[in-house]
Motif scaffolding. Structure first.
Motif, PDB file in Angstrom:
ATOM      1  N   ARG A  34       0.835  -1.206   0.000  1.00 52.98           N
ATOM      2  CA  ARG A  34       0.000   0.000   0.000  1.00 52.98           C
ATOM      3  C   ARG A  34       0.868   1.253   0.000  1.00 52.98           C
ATOM      4  O   ARG A  34       0.551   2.234  -0.682  1.00 52.98           O
ATOM      5  N   ALA A  35       1.957   1.225   0.753  1.00 55.46           N
ATOM      6  CA  ALA A  35       2.874   2.372   0.749  1.00 55.46           C
ATOM      7  C   ALA A  35       3.487   2.560  -0.634  1.00 55.46           C
ATOM      8  O   ALA A  35       3.638   3.691  -1.108  1.00 55.46           O
ATOM      9  N   GLY A  36       3.842   1.464  -1.295  1.00 54.96           N
ATOM     10  CA  GLY A  36       4.391   1.563  -2.645  1.00 54.96           C
ATOM     11  C   GLY A  36       3.401   2.143  -3.633  1.00 54.96           C
ATOM     12  O   GLY A  36       3.776   2.910  -4.525  1.00 54.96           O
ATOM     13  N   ALA A  37       2.122   1.796  -3.480  1.00 59.32           N
ATOM     14  CA  ALA A  37       1.089   2.345  -4.361  1.00 59.32           C
ATOM     15  C   ALA A  37       0.980   3.859  -4.186  1.00 59.32           C
ATOM     16  O   ALA A  37       0.870   4.606  -5.159  1.00 59.32           O
ATOM     17  N   LEU A  38       1.022   4.334  -2.940  1.00 60.75           N
ATOM     18  CA  LEU A  38       0.962   5.778  -2.696  1.00 60.75           C
ATOM     19  C   LEU A  38       2.211   6.478  -3.229  1.00 60.75           C
ATOM     20  O   LEU A  38       2.129   7.571  -3.809  1.00 60.75           O
ATOM     21  N   ALA A  39       3.373   5.834  -3.065  1.00 56.48           N
ATOM     22  CA  ALA A  39       4.622   6.433  -3.531  1.00 56.48           C
ATOM     23  C   ALA A  39       4.682   6.511  -5.054  1.00 56.48           C
ATOM     24  O   ALA A  39       5.428   7.333  -5.603  1.00 56.48           O
ATOM     25  N   ARG A  40       3.891   5.687  -5.744  1.00 57.99           N
ATOM     26  CA  ARG A  40       3.897   5.686  -7.210  1.00 57.99           C
ATOM     27  C   ARG A  40       3.566   7.073  -7.763  1.00 57.99           C
ATOM     28  O   ARG A  40       4.040   7.445  -8.849  1.00 57.99           O
ATOM     29  N   PHE A  41       2.773   7.866  -7.028  1.00 53.45           N
ATOM     30  CA  PHE A  41       2.285   9.138  -7.551  1.00 53.45           C
ATOM     31  C   PHE A  41       3.026  10.339  -6.975  1.00 53.45           C
ATOM     32  O   PHE A  41       2.606  11.479  -7.179  1.00 53.45           O
ATOM     33  N   LEU A  42       4.126  10.094  -6.253  1.00 54.79           N
ATOM     34  CA  LEU A  42       4.954  11.179  -5.731  1.00 54.79           C
ATOM     35  C   LEU A  42       6.319  11.140  -6.402  1.00 54.79           C
ATOM     36  O   LEU A  42       6.837  10.061  -6.713  1.00 54.79           O
ATOM     37  N   ASP A  43       6.919  12.321  -6.600  1.00 52.24           N
ATOM     38  CA  ASP A  43       8.243  12.338  -7.217  1.00 52.24           C
ATOM     39  C   ASP A  43       9.302  11.942  -6.187  1.00 52.24           C
ATOM     40  O   ASP A  43       9.045  11.952  -4.973  1.00 52.24           O
ATOM     41  N   PRO A  44      10.503  11.565  -6.635  1.00 51.89           N
ATOM     42  CA  PRO A  44      11.537  11.085  -5.712  1.00 51.89           C
ATOM     43  C   PRO A  44      11.901  12.073  -4.610  1.00 51.89           C
ATOM     44  O   PRO A  44      12.247  11.673  -3.500  1.00 51.89           O
ATOM     45  N   VAL A  45      11.835  13.387  -4.897  1.00 52.66           N
ATOM     46  CA  VAL A  45      12.162  14.381  -3.870  1.00 52.66           C
ATOM     47  C   VAL A  45      11.151  14.314  -2.728  1.00 52.66           C
ATOM     48  O   VAL A  45      11.521  14.344  -1.545  1.00 52.66           O
ATOM     49  N   GLN A  46       9.882  14.204  -3.069  1.00 51.62           N
ATOM     50  CA  GLN A  46       8.848  14.094  -2.048  1.00 51.62           C
ATOM     51  C   GLN A  46       9.045  12.830  -1.213  1.00 51.62           C
ATOM     52  O   GLN A  46       8.923  12.857   0.020  1.00 51.62           O
ATOM     53  N   ILE A  47       9.366  11.735  -1.869  1.00 49.97           N
ATOM     54  CA  ILE A  47       9.551  10.470  -1.150  1.00 49.97           C
ATOM     55  C   ILE A  47      10.746  10.559  -0.206  1.00 49.97           C
ATOM     56  O   ILE A  47      10.689  10.104   0.941  1.00 49.97           O
ATOM     57  N   ALA A  48      11.841  11.176  -0.683  1.00 54.75           N
ATOM     58  CA  ALA A  48      13.045  11.281   0.155  1.00 54.75           C
ATOM     59  C   ALA A  48      12.792  12.130   1.389  1.00 54.75           C
ATOM     60  O   ALA A  48      13.390  11.897   2.444  1.00 54.75           O
ATOM     61  N   GLU A  49      11.904  13.125   1.286  1.00 57.64           N
ATOM     62  CA  GLU A  49      11.595  13.950   2.451  1.00 57.64           C
ATOM     63  C   GLU A  49      10.811  13.174   3.500  1.00 57.64           C
ATOM     64  O   GLU A  49      10.923  13.445   4.700  1.00 57.64           O
ATOM     65  N   ILE A  50      10.002  12.216   3.061  1.00 59.52           N
ATOM     66  CA  ILE A  50       9.184  11.434   3.988  1.00 59.52           C
ATOM     67  C   ILE A  50       9.940  10.216   4.497  1.00 59.52           C
ATOM     68  O   ILE A  50       9.879   9.880   5.684  1.00 59.52           O
ATOM     69  N   VAL A  51      10.672   9.550   3.608  1.00 58.64           N
ATOM     70  CA  VAL A  51      11.390   8.323   3.955  1.00 58.64           C
ATOM     71  C   VAL A  51      12.878   8.658   3.936  1.00 58.64           C
ATOM     72  O   VAL A  51      13.552   8.515   2.916  1.00 58.64           O
ATOM     73  N   ARG A  52      13.394   9.084   5.065  1.00 53.03           N
ATOM     74  CA  ARG A  52      14.779   9.550   5.123  1.00 53.03           C
ATOM     75  C   ARG A  52      15.781   8.406   5.215  1.00 53.03           C
ATOM     76  O   ARG A  52      16.946   8.580   4.861  1.00 53.03           O
ATOM     77  N   ASP A  53      15.349   7.271   5.694  1.00 47.19           N
ATOM     78  CA  ASP A  53      16.252   6.120   5.822  1.00 47.19           C
ATOM     79  C   ASP A  53      16.485   5.501   4.441  1.00 47.19           C
ATOM     80  O   ASP A  53      15.536   5.076   3.784  1.00 47.19           O
ATOM     81  N   PRO A  54      17.740   5.424   3.969  1.00 46.62           N
ATOM     82  CA  PRO A  54      17.975   4.890   2.619  1.00 46.62           C
ATOM     83  C   PRO A  54      17.579   3.426   2.475  1.00 46.62           C
ATOM     84  O   PRO A  54      17.165   3.012   1.391  1.00 46.62           O
TER      85      PRO A  54
END
Length: 310
Positions: free
Chosen positions: A182-202
């Motif tokens: 489900r998290a991957g489905a939501l991340a599908r519609f966000l750009d990488p910068v947005q994802i990196a701000e939310i998911v800081r752990d590499p």
């Protein structure tokens, strides 16, 4: 003893499941029609136990075949039409239909790029017929376009991409089997910068990307068509971005509780021998006489006696 074949009690119900291509053939559908029927929830699928995507159980094939009007009714339920045919179903000019669709009155079910890389939106014919039959829709089809709608059109507002993203997200969430998906489905519609701000752990980002669905369409990566599809499938409205970020952060908390993202095992470094610090006063250790041979000891004694007698 009976000659009938007995199925072992431990046999998996997925043993005879169909791949999407085979299921589409058995149901008399083109592959695009089959995929759309799955997206709309008309065909139920199950995860492939081998990790190869989704499959269809024989019981589901039998259920669909037993429905009245099969296969024509099934094909008609997933018939998607472009602007010209959609306008004809509603009995309005194509220009009026386009204005209504841009304002979100009709929601696209899918899209494709034509040879000129122009976006062609498609709509469910069944939904259009239902809209035309609804008496509350008559004003939008025949009366003058309301002033607020005309103002939004003049400002260039086009809700078709956002509405399609919302519809496609619903499909992806219905297919998700655990919080990471489900998290991957939501991340599908966000750009990488947005994802990196939310998911800081590499390590979490890497794990999340495993469940991020591939882009729609069949464009080769890096091509202009692929860039256009990526733009269409990435949220650009502040409100849309805001609730996607909020839902992603909440779903990630659930995913972490479900099972944390894997991390590489840390191998301890071997202990190194401690060496004395080197400095200007450092001198080599005297040789250990126990390691010297008798001949070397004798030569050393003779040399000392000769020095004393000199």
């Amino acid at each position: 003893m009976s000659g009938n074949t007995v199925t072992p009690s431990h046999a998996s119900p997925h043993t005879e499941s169909r791949t999407p291509t085979r299921a589409a053939r058995e149901l008399g559908l083109k592959r695009r029609e089959f995929d759309l029927a799955v997206h709309l929830g008309q065909i139920r699928t199950v995860p492939d136990e081998g990790g190869g995507g989704r499959r269809v159980l024989p019981a589901e094939i039998d259920r669909l075949r037993a429905r009245p009007g099969f296969p024509e009714a099934l094909r008609e339920s997933v018939r998607a039409v472009g602007t010209g045919e959609a306008a004809a179903i509603l009995g309005v000019p194509a220009t009026r239909f386009t204005r209504l669709a841009r304002q979100g009155v009709m929601v696209p079910v899918t899209f494709y790029l034509n040879r000129y890389r122009a976006v062609v939106w498609l709509y469910l014919a069944e939904e259009l017929r239902q809209f035309a039959a609804d008496e509350s829709s008559a004003a939008l089809l025949t009366a003058r376009t309301p002033e607020p709608m005309r103002a939004r059109l003049a400002a260039g507002l086009d809700l078709r991409p956002r509405n399609w993203r919302g519809r496609h997200l619903g499909f992806l969430l219905r297919q998700a089997d655990d919080p990471w998906q489900r998290a991957g489905a939501l991340a599908r519609f966000l750009d990488p910068v947005q994802i990196a701000e939310i998911v800081r752990d590499p390590y979490e980002r890497s794990h999340l990307n495993r469940f991020r669905p591939a882009p729609v369409g069949h464009s080769a990566p890096g091509t202009p068509a692929a860039h256009l599809v990526e733009k269409l499938t990435t949220a650009d409205d502040p409100d849309e971005i805001g609730w996607l970020r909020s839902d992603l952060a909440r779903t990630l908390e659930e995913a972490r509780a479900h099972h944390p993202a894997p991390r590489p095992a840390m191998t301890p470094r071997p202990a190194e021998a401690v060496q004395p610090p080197a400095g200007p006063d450092a001198r080599p250790a005297p040789p250990d006489d126990r390691l010297r041979t008798p001949e070397r000891k004798a030569r050393g004694l003779l040399a000392r006696l000769l020095r004393r007698s000199a």
